[in-house]
Design a protein around this motif. Structure first.
Motif, PDB file in Angstrom:
ATOM      1  N   ALA A  17      41.398  90.334  24.991  1.00  0.00           N
ATOM      2  CA  ALA A  17      40.507  90.622  26.133  1.00  0.00           C
ATOM      3  C   ALA A  17      39.275  91.384  25.679  1.00  0.00           C
ATOM      4  CB  ALA A  17      41.263  91.421  27.200  1.00  0.00           C
ATOM      5  N   ARG A  18      39.448  92.327  24.751  1.00  0.00           N
ATOM      6  CA  ARG A  18      38.306  93.099  24.279  1.00  0.00           C
ATOM      7  C   ARG A  18      37.365  92.245  23.435  1.00  0.00           C
ATOM      8  NH1 ARG A  18      41.871  98.062  22.163  1.00  0.00           N
ATOM      9  NH2 ARG A  18      43.423  96.362  22.226  1.00  0.00           N
ATOM     10  N   VAL A  19      37.918  91.344  22.648  1.00  0.00           N
ATOM     11  CA  VAL A  19      37.073  90.431  21.871  1.00  0.00           C
ATOM     12  C   VAL A  19      36.305  89.505  22.809  1.00  0.00           C
ATOM     13  CG1 VAL A  19      37.100  88.506  20.231  1.00  0.00           C
ATOM     14  CG2 VAL A  19      38.503  90.527  19.802  1.00  0.00           C
ATOM     15  N   PHE A  20      36.977  89.013  23.854  1.00  0.00           N
ATOM     16  CA  PHE A  20      36.288  88.140  24.800  1.00  0.00           C
ATOM     17  C   PHE A  20      35.258  88.893  25.641  1.00  0.00           C
ATOM     18  CE2 PHE A  20      39.243  84.549  24.206  1.00  0.00           C
ATOM     19  CZ  PHE A  20      38.301  83.534  24.211  1.00  0.00           C
ATOM     20  N   SER A  21      35.437  90.191  25.804  1.00  0.00           N
ATOM     21  CA  SER A  21      34.411  90.957  26.512  1.00  0.00           C
ATOM     22  C   SER A  21      33.110  90.962  25.711  1.00  0.00           C
ATOM     23  CB  SER A  21      34.896  92.388  26.771  1.00  0.00           C
ATOM     24  OG  SER A  21      34.979  93.128  25.568  1.00  0.00           O
ATOM     25  N   VAL A  22      33.222  91.053  24.376  1.00  0.00           N
ATOM     26  CA  VAL A  22      32.031  90.975  23.524  1.00  0.00           C
ATOM     27  C   VAL A  22      31.442  89.567  23.585  1.00  0.00           C
ATOM     28  CG1 VAL A  22      31.161  91.192  21.156  1.00  0.00           C
ATOM     29  CG2 VAL A  22      32.892  92.789  22.006  1.00  0.00           C
ATOM     30  N   TYR A  23      32.313  88.558  23.569  1.00  0.00           N
ATOM     31  CA  TYR A  23      31.849  87.166  23.693  1.00  0.00           C
ATOM     32  C   TYR A  23      31.082  86.973  25.007  1.00  0.00           C
ATOM     33  CZ  TYR A  23      32.181  82.134  24.584  1.00  0.00           C
ATOM     34  OH  TYR A  23      31.894  80.827  24.902  1.00  0.00           O
ATOM     35  N   ASN A  24      31.607  87.502  26.105  1.00  0.00           N
ATOM     36  CA  ASN A  24      30.935  87.366  27.406  1.00  0.00           C
ATOM     37  C   ASN A  24      29.611  88.120  27.434  1.00  0.00           C
ATOM     38  OD1 ASN A  24      32.955  85.760  28.534  1.00  0.00           O
ATOM     39  ND2 ASN A  24      34.155  87.531  29.195  1.00  0.00           N
ATOM     40  N   ILE A  25      29.554  89.259  26.749  1.00  0.00           N
ATOM     41  CA  ILE A  25      28.299  90.006  26.671  1.00  0.00           C
ATOM     42  C   ILE A  25      27.224  89.154  26.003  1.00  0.00           C
ATOM     43  CG2 ILE A  25      27.162  91.946  25.494  1.00  0.00           C
ATOM     44  CD1 ILE A  25      29.644  93.602  26.040  1.00  0.00           C
ATOM     45  N   ILE A  26      27.615  88.481  24.929  1.00  0.00           N
ATOM     46  CA  ILE A  26      26.656  87.626  24.235  1.00  0.00           C
ATOM     47  C   ILE A  26      26.249  86.444  25.117  1.00  0.00           C
ATOM     48  CG2 ILE A  26      26.323  86.098  22.254  1.00  0.00           C
ATOM     49  CD1 ILE A  26      28.228  87.917  20.688  1.00  0.00           C
ATOM     50  N   CYS A  27      27.242  85.806  25.759  1.00  0.00           N
ATOM     51  CA  CYS A  27      26.966  84.612  26.574  1.00  0.00           C
ATOM     52  C   CYS A  27      26.043  84.900  27.747  1.00  0.00           C
ATOM     53  CB  CYS A  27      28.280  84.016  27.093  1.00  0.00           C
ATOM     54  SG  CYS A  27      29.221  83.115  25.861  1.00  0.00           S
ATOM     55  N   VAL A  28      26.284  86.005  28.421  1.00  0.00           N
ATOM     56  CA  VAL A  28      25.523  86.307  29.642  1.00  0.00           C
ATOM     57  C   VAL A  28      24.409  87.318  29.377  1.00  0.00           C
ATOM     58  CG1 VAL A  28      25.666  87.104  32.025  1.00  0.00           C
ATOM     59  CG2 VAL A  28      27.580  85.836  31.023  1.00  0.00           C
ATOM     60  N   GLY A  29      24.781  88.439  28.764  1.00  0.00           N
ATOM     61  CA  GLY A  29      23.796  89.489  28.542  1.00  0.00           C
ATOM     62  C   GLY A  29      22.758  89.134  27.506  1.00  0.00           C
ATOM     63  N   GLY A  30      23.100  88.199  26.611  1.00  0.00           N
ATOM     64  CA  GLY A  30      22.149  87.802  25.585  1.00  0.00           C
ATOM     65  C   GLY A  30      20.893  87.168  26.144  1.00  0.00           C
ATOM     66  N   GLY A  31      20.962  86.679  27.382  1.00  0.00           N
ATOM     67  CA  GLY A  31      19.798  86.042  27.969  1.00  0.00           C
ATOM     68  C   GLY A  31      18.729  87.010  28.437  1.00  0.00           C
ATOM     69  N   ILE A  32      19.074  88.289  28.624  1.00  0.00           N
ATOM     70  CA  ILE A  32      18.114  89.254  29.157  1.00  0.00           C
ATOM     71  C   ILE A  32      16.884  89.397  28.267  1.00  0.00           C
ATOM     72  CG2 ILE A  32      17.772  91.697  29.721  1.00  0.00           C
ATOM     73  CD1 ILE A  32      20.559  91.762  30.845  1.00  0.00           C
ATOM     74  N   PRO A  33      17.034  89.604  26.934  1.00  0.00           N
ATOM     75  CA  PRO A  33      15.830  89.665  26.093  1.00  0.00           C
ATOM     76  C   PRO A  33      15.005  88.386  26.179  1.00  0.00           C
ATOM     77  CG  PRO A  33      17.734  90.483  24.886  1.00  0.00           C
ATOM     78  CD  PRO A  33      18.258  89.856  26.138  1.00  0.00           C
ATOM     79  N   GLY A  34      15.700  87.228  26.258  1.00  0.00           N
ATOM     80  CA  GLY A  34      14.986  85.961  26.364  1.00  0.00           C
ATOM     81  C   GLY A  34      14.206  85.850  27.662  1.00  0.00           C
ATOM     82  N   TYR A  35      14.818  86.272  28.774  1.00  0.00           N
ATOM     83  CA  TYR A  35      14.123  86.218  30.059  1.00  0.00           C
ATOM     84  C   TYR A  35      12.857  87.072  30.029  1.00  0.00           C
ATOM     85  CZ  TYR A  35      18.381  84.130  31.995  1.00  0.00           C
ATOM     86  OH  TYR A  35      19.440  83.307  32.254  1.00  0.00           O
ATOM     87  N   HIS A  48      33.781  97.796  28.846  1.00  0.00           N
ATOM     88  CA  HIS A  48      34.713  98.582  29.649  1.00  0.00           C
ATOM     89  C   HIS A  48      35.705  97.675  30.388  1.00  0.00           C
ATOM     90  CE1 HIS A  48      31.013 100.916  29.115  1.00  0.00           C
ATOM     91  NE2 HIS A  48      31.764 102.004  29.163  1.00  0.00           N
ATOM     92  N   ILE A  49      35.192  96.567  30.918  1.00  0.00           N
ATOM     93  CA  ILE A  49      36.066  95.646  31.646  1.00  0.00           C
ATOM     94  C   ILE A  49      37.067  94.990  30.700  1.00  0.00           C
ATOM     95  CG2 ILE A  49      36.103  93.466  32.930  1.00  0.00           C
ATOM     96  CD1 ILE A  49      33.456  94.350  34.226  1.00  0.00           C
ATOM     97  N   GLY A  50      36.631  94.639  29.486  1.00  0.00           N
ATOM     98  CA  GLY A  50      37.548  94.055  28.514  1.00  0.00           C
ATOM     99  C   GLY A  50      38.679  95.000  28.164  1.00  0.00           C
ATOM    100  N   ASN A  77      40.175  83.767  30.326  1.00  0.00           N
ATOM    101  CA  ASN A  77      40.176  83.409  28.899  1.00  0.00           C
ATOM    102  C   ASN A  77      41.361  84.025  28.173  1.00  0.00           C
ATOM    103  OD1 ASN A  77      37.813  81.844  28.880  1.00  0.00           O
ATOM    104  ND2 ASN A  77      36.509  83.640  28.669  1.00  0.00           N
ATOM    105  N   THR A  78      41.756  85.222  28.588  1.00  0.00           N
ATOM    106  CA  THR A  78      42.874  85.903  27.946  1.00  0.00           C
ATOM    107  C   THR A  78      44.208  85.307  28.374  1.00  0.00           C
ATOM    108  OG1 THR A  78      41.536  87.929  28.036  1.00  0.00           O
ATOM    109  CG2 THR A  78      43.848  88.185  27.470  1.00  0.00           C
ATOM    110  N   LEU A  79      44.256  84.762  29.580  1.00  0.00           N
ATOM    111  CA  LEU A  79      45.484  84.175  30.101  1.00  0.00           C
ATOM    112  C   LEU A  79      45.825  82.843  29.436  1.00  0.00           C
ATOM    113  CD1 LEU A  79      47.792  84.264  32.201  1.00  0.00           C
ATOM    114  CD2 LEU A  79      46.204  83.214  33.858  1.00  0.00           C
ATOM    115  N   MET A  80      44.813  82.113  28.991  1.00  0.00           N
ATOM    116  CA  MET A  80      45.015  80.767  28.457  1.00  0.00           C
ATOM    117  C   MET A  80      46.108  80.689  27.384  1.00  0.00           C
ATOM    118  SD  MET A  80      43.922  77.529  28.517  1.00  0.00           S
ATOM    119  CE  MET A  80      42.214  77.492  29.048  1.00  0.00           C
ATOM    120  N   PRO A  81      46.080  81.539  26.323  1.00  0.00           N
ATOM    121  CA  PRO A  81      47.124  81.404  25.282  1.00  0.00           C
ATOM    122  C   PRO A  81      48.534  81.693  25.785  1.00  0.00           C
ATOM    123  CG  PRO A  81      45.245  82.674  24.479  1.00  0.00           C
ATOM    124  CD  PRO A  81      45.088  82.538  25.961  1.00  0.00           C
TER     125      PRO A  81
END
Length: 410
Positions: A340-358, A59-61, A120-124
């Motif tokens: 921005a929407r692609v990076f929102s998925v990237y951020n989900i993986i980077c941060v949210g991906g840790g929940i199953p591991g925790y 949603h944020i992306g 991340n979206t501002l960089m380019p």
């Protein structure tokens, strides 16, 4: 590139924001421990720091895609400042509690998603495409340096006995510095021109996911990245328990593992712009998977601590290369209207991906122990590396176009 004023301002804002975030994370974790938090509370703390990305990342992306990127970052800093002021006021009027710690880390993380996605979206928009890998390298270095310094800085605050509220005010000053740096980045950038009619948020989310699915290379890259990051993003929980159960050391000794890892990440970030131009980017992904698989195997074998620290440096180097390769590839191969929407998925993986591991690591450590879990993690990362070899095509322009064309014909 440091002659680019906009880049320097974004670089400074990112440092101050990352330093404030990392210092706040340690302060809140210390409060949690002082309140008698056990292993379950610590796991919940990590989960609350990651859960917002899973709940709101898409949603944020979609929201950021149509907004002024600088304004999004500015409001993110303002919200964090207000949250910390309310937290200090509550502690002054009442008393510290686990609930307020969990609530604050949850809300601050939500605000950080806006900041990171917009950054991340501002960089380019402010860096030439040929300089993007180098720019990402500097950003990765400054983020890791900020986190590394924040541990020592937080320890200094505790040794000075400044108190929670005073420490929180110091963190606020870093967010203020980030706020002022962003304010001077002009003109205002956005991905979609204001004249374009804004779609409904849910439609924008669906379009972004469809874009990723239709681009077979990025889709498969995300699959491999997700499988690897399920373990990679939660490895700190394993290391904390390894310190306690195997080396008989407390959480205050975590620097024995974090320092060599961060040093390795900085080295990897420094060399990644050179490697990005000279080798197949797919090898950067494979290197990280195989390097950490070998490092964790050595942890399971209970090798001497100095050797384990050297292996963590190597693992950190591979992790730094992985991050720069993936981020730079996305920024140079994704259309700006979907970035921005692609990076929102990237951020989900980077941060949210840790929940199953925790959740899984906490259970498995109690069931099989830290050493046996090390063998399981090592084998898992090795398998993911083999999956990467099988399904991920070479990450270069020519192969990407050919692979997507063949996949669409099928």
């Amino acid at each position: 590139m440091f002659k680019n004023r906009k880049f320097l301002l974004l670089f400074s804002a990112t440092f101050f924001s990352a330093f404030g975030d990392a210092t706040l994370f340690v302060i809140l974790l210390s409060i949690l421990q002082s309140l008698g938090g056990n292993g379950v509370s610590t796991s919940l703390y990590f989960i609350f720091s990651a859960l917002p990305v899973l709940l709101f990342g898409l949603h944020i992306g979609a929201f950021v895609e149509n907004k002024s990127l600088q304004k999004v970052m500015v409001f993110s800093d303002i919200i964090k400042i207000l949250l910390l002021l309310l937290f200090s006021l509550f502690n002054f009027l009442y008393s510290e509690s686990l609930l307020t710690v969990f609530l604050l880390i949850f809300l601050v993380t939500i605000s950080n998603i806006f900041f990171t996605t917009a950054s991340n979206t501002l960089m380019p928009h402010i860096v030439e495409q040929s300089h993007i890998p180098t720019a990402n390298s500097f950003f990765r270095i400054i983020t890791m340096t900020a986190k590394l310094l924040s541990y020592s800085f937080a320890a200094l605050l505790f040794n000075l006995n400044l108190g929670t509220n005073t420490s929180v005010v110091i963190v606020i000053s870093f967010y203020c510095a980030s706020f002022f740096a962003i304010m001077f980045i002009r003109p205002s950038f956005r991905n979609i021109h204001p004249s374009i009619k804004n779609p409904l948020l849910i439609d924008s989310i669906k379009e972004g996911l469809s874009y990723i699915k239709n681009d077979k290379v990025i889709y498969r890259l995300f699959i491999v990245f997700f499988l690897g990051w399920l373990v990679g993003s939660s490895i700190d929980l394993y290391l904390i328990n390894y310190l306690k159960l195997v080396l008989n050391k407390g959480a205050e000794s975590l620097f024995l593992f974090t320092t060599p890892t961060f040093v390795g990440i900085i080295i990897g970030s420094l060399i990644s712009p050179i490697l990005y131009k000279k080798i197949n980017r797919k090898y950067g992904v494979l290197l990280s998977l195989f390097a950490f698989s070998f490092a964790i195997l050595c942890f399971a074998l209970h090798l001497p601590l100095p050797l384990l620290q050297c292996l963590l440096v190597i693992g950190g180097v591979s992790q730094g290369i992985l991050n720069i390769f993936v981020v730079s590839y996305l920024q140079t191969h994704v259309e700006s209207t979907h970035l921005a929407r692609v990076f929102s998925v990237y951020n989900i993986i980077c941060v949210g991906g840790g929940i199953p591991g925790y959740l899984l690591f906490g259970y498995l450590i109690d069931m099989v122990g830290a050493l046996s879990l090390g063998f399981i993690i090592s084998a898992y990362l090795l398998i993911v590396g083999l999956v990467c070899i099988t399904i991920l095509p070479p990450l270069n322009d020519k192969s990407r176009a050919t692979f997507n064309a063949n996949a669409n014909n099928e």
